[in-house]
Scaffold this motif. Structure first.
Motif, PDB file in Angstrom:
ATOM      1  N   GLU A  32     -12.010  12.728   7.200  1.00  0.00           N
ATOM      2  CA  GLU A  32     -11.519  11.354   7.268  1.00  0.00           C
ATOM      3  C   GLU A  32     -10.359  11.255   8.260  1.00  0.00           C
ATOM      4  OE1 GLU A  32     -12.639   8.377   5.669  1.00  0.00           O
ATOM      5  OE2 GLU A  32     -14.337   9.755   5.608  1.00  0.00           O
ATOM      6  N   GLU A  68      -6.789   1.002   3.711  1.00  0.00           N
ATOM      7  CA  GLU A  68      -8.086   0.784   4.364  1.00  0.00           C
ATOM      8  C   GLU A  68      -8.301  -0.704   4.637  1.00  0.00           C
ATOM      9  OE1 GLU A  68     -10.126   2.868   5.571  1.00  0.00           O
ATOM     10  OE2 GLU A  68      -9.969   4.776   4.498  1.00  0.00           O
ATOM     11  N   GLN A  69      -7.886  -1.567   3.698  1.00  0.00           N
ATOM     12  CA  GLN A  69      -8.018  -3.013   3.898  1.00  0.00           C
ATOM     13  C   GLN A  69      -7.192  -3.480   5.085  1.00  0.00           C
ATOM     14  OE1 GLN A  69      -7.475  -5.510   0.352  1.00  0.00           O
ATOM     15  NE2 GLN A  69      -8.024  -3.743  -0.905  1.00  0.00           N
ATOM     16  N   GLU A 110      -4.511   5.733  -5.611  1.00  0.00           N
ATOM     17  CA  GLU A 110      -5.851   5.349  -5.203  1.00  0.00           C
ATOM     18  C   GLU A 110      -5.874   3.914  -4.687  1.00  0.00           C
ATOM     19  OE1 GLU A 110      -9.532   5.895  -4.049  1.00  0.00           O
ATOM     20  OE2 GLU A 110      -8.298   7.487  -4.950  1.00  0.00           O
ATOM     21  N   LEU A 111      -5.166   3.037  -5.388  1.00  0.00           N
ATOM     22  CA  LEU A 111      -5.079   1.650  -4.936  1.00  0.00           C
ATOM     23  C   LEU A 111      -4.367   1.581  -3.591  1.00  0.00           C
ATOM     24  CD1 LEU A 111      -5.403  -1.390  -5.327  1.00  0.00           C
ATOM     25  CD2 LEU A 111      -3.265  -1.374  -6.663  1.00  0.00           C
ATOM     26  N   LEU A 155      -4.359   3.785  -1.186  1.00  0.00           N
ATOM     27  CA  LEU A 155      -5.297   4.172  -0.132  1.00  0.00           C
ATOM     28  C   LEU A 155      -6.291   3.052   0.154  1.00  0.00           C
ATOM     29  CD1 LEU A 155      -6.074   7.882  -1.075  1.00  0.00           C
ATOM     30  CD2 LEU A 155      -4.810   7.086   0.927  1.00  0.00           C
ATOM     31  N   GLN A 156      -6.777   2.400  -0.905  1.00  0.00           N
ATOM     32  CA  GLN A 156      -7.707   1.284  -0.717  1.00  0.00           C
ATOM     33  C   GLN A 156      -7.046   0.150   0.062  1.00  0.00           C
ATOM     34  OE1 GLN A 156      -9.139   0.112  -4.592  1.00  0.00           O
ATOM     35  NE2 GLN A 156      -9.978   2.140  -5.045  1.00  0.00           N
ATOM     36  N   GLN A 157      -5.783  -0.119  -0.249  1.00  0.00           N
ATOM     37  CA  GLN A 157      -5.058  -1.183   0.452  1.00  0.00           C
ATOM     38  C   GLN A 157      -4.838  -0.817   1.917  1.00  0.00           C
ATOM     39  OE1 GLN A 157      -1.743  -1.341  -2.284  1.00  0.00           O
ATOM     40  NE2 GLN A 157      -2.416  -3.311  -3.112  1.00  0.00           N
ATOM     41  N   ALA A 192       0.827  -1.203   0.000  1.00  0.00           N
ATOM     42  CA  ALA A 192       0.000   0.000   0.000  1.00  0.00           C
ATOM     43  C   ALA A 192       0.862   1.254   0.000  1.00  0.00           C
ATOM     44  CB  ALA A 192      -0.920  -0.003   1.224  1.00  0.00           C
ATOM     45  N   TYR A 200       1.249   4.040  -3.068  1.00  0.00           N
ATOM     46  CA  TYR A 200       0.925   5.452  -2.872  1.00  0.00           C
ATOM     47  C   TYR A 200       2.137   6.349  -3.167  1.00  0.00           C
ATOM     48  CZ  TYR A 200      -1.113   9.714  -1.114  1.00  0.00           C
ATOM     49  OH  TYR A 200      -1.606  11.001  -1.033  1.00  0.00           O
TER      50      TYR A 200
END
Length: 398
Positions: A248, A218-219, A211-212, A214-216, A182, A186
């Motif tokens: 956030e 969050e995971q 973007e990926l 940030l998604q990771q 992640a 980023y």
């Protein structure tokens, strides 16, 4: 390549152990399960949760007593020494300019690395040993980059990356390893965007995806055991500064402060994010609490946190028209800034600007001139505070 960039790069390589609330574990995870790796032993994870949480809540006496017991139980395993190193890392994290804990932190990291290297040499493709080596060298690189030991930091970073790759392949490690992916996704996109001169260097690495990333993160924050809080730490920092998502950032820092109310880093971050979104009264309450804890000499509360809190209180009083209180807290900001040698920080510089304006309101032109001279002394010419000082001096013919 400047210091800030290098710190970000070494941050990509950093991994760490973080706690998960015992009550949020799946029910079957409370049963001891057999694992070839101590790190993945669910029973041990459950047992050490309280100890690790104590560490992040700055109850080092409790945490380190428990880590010492672990060291007695597992004398040849890197986990106890690594946890001891983390307890000193958090002392450093509060004010990274303070070098008081460097030696003992590095000593524990070295011991953990030595044990992990022995495990790695003795065990064929030992993923757990590689995990600890990636974490140990990653932390080492981060601190050494802060201390401008670039050659040593680069060596540590290279080793961290090597062992991070070697730790892959064990499915149960995947949620923890996703943190590294992640951060890489980023920052490998962020760095060339913000430092164009580094584009040729970053071209040697795989293409990133912010973007990926940030998604990771969050995971990881949702699913990991060891790296959950670490992911949340990076998320609120990125949301606050790079992604411009202050609510956030507040959401996460509010959770972290609620979970670890005596952690000064999370406390001041919570106060800051309240201030950023305009929740002035709540920010003031938290800031006063921070200053009270500094006066009470509570563990971890020091001048760096005081600089933040005093500035928020000064700004609040400025907004409600209480100039006497605003002046008092701007002066406190200067005092804390000088104690922590943070004269080039924005809070210190803008406090000088505001004190200069207050001095003019009080018809003390010589004092106002001294404040603005200090701004020009400590601020770089392109800094907004330097511009504000120049404009005020010109307008008022100081």
């Amino acid at each position: 390549m400047n210091k800030k960039t290098l710190i970000y790069i070494f941050t990509l390589l950093m991994m760490s152990i973080r706690p998960l609330d015992a009550q949020s574990l799946p029910a079957d995870s409370l049963t001891v399960k057999s694992s070839p790796y101590l790190l993945l032993d669910r029973g041990l994870q459950y047992r050490v949760t309280k100890s690790i949480n104590s560490m992040y809540n700055f109850d080092f006496k409790t945490a380190e007593h428990d880590f010492a017991v672990l060291s007695y139980q597992y004398p040849d395993h890197p986990l106890p020494d690594f946890l001891m190193a983390l307890s000193y890392w958090w002392r450093i994290e509060v004010d990274v300019t303070n070098e008081k804990y460097d030696d003992i932190f590095l000593a524990y990291i070295d011991r953990a690395n030595e044990k992990a290297e022995k495990m790695y040499d003795e065990g064929e493709d030992n993923k757990e040993a590689a995990f600890f080596l990636a974490a140990g060298y990653g932390f080492q690189g981060r601190l050494l980059s802060e201390r401008k030991s670039w050659t040593k930091a680069a060596w540590a970073g290279k080793n961290a990356l090597k062992y991070m790759e070697k730790s892959r392949g064990e499915e149960e490690f995947n949620p923890e390893l996703l943190l590294g992916d992640a951060l890489f996704n980023y920052f490998s996109e962020w760095i060339p965007e913000n430092y164009p001169l580094l584009k040729p260097v970053m071209a040697l690495f795989p293409k990133g995806d912010k973007e990926l990333g940030l998604q990771q993160l969050e995971q990881v924050a949702e699913n990991a055991f060891y790296t959950r809080i670490e992911a949340m730490y990076f998320l609120f920092r990125l949301y606050a500064s790079e992604e411009k998502k202050p609510y956030e950032a507040l959401r996460i820092s509010e959770y972290l402060h609620g979970k670890f109310p005596d952690n000064p880093y999370f406390h001041r971050s919570y106060a800051r994010h309240l201030y950023t979104v305009g929740r002035w009264t709540e920010s003031m309450e938290q800031s006063k609490q921070i200053l009270d804890r500094i006066d009470a000499k509570q563990e971890g509360y020091e001048a760096n946190s005081g600089r933040y809190a005093a500035f928020y209180l000064a700004q609040y009083n400025d907004r409600i028209g209480d100039q006497a209180q605003a002046k008092r807290y701007y002066l406190k900001t200067l005092s804390y800034g000088e104690e922590s040698e943070s004269q080039e920080s924005g809070y210190y510089l803008f406090s000088l600007v505001e004190l200069g304006k207050i001095a003019m309101d009080e018809n003390n032109k010589p004092l106002a001139k001294e404040y603005f001279k200090k701004v020009k002394k400590y601020a770089k010419r392109k800094h907004p505070a330097h511009q504000a000082a120049r404009d005020f001096i010109k307008k008022n013919k100081l």
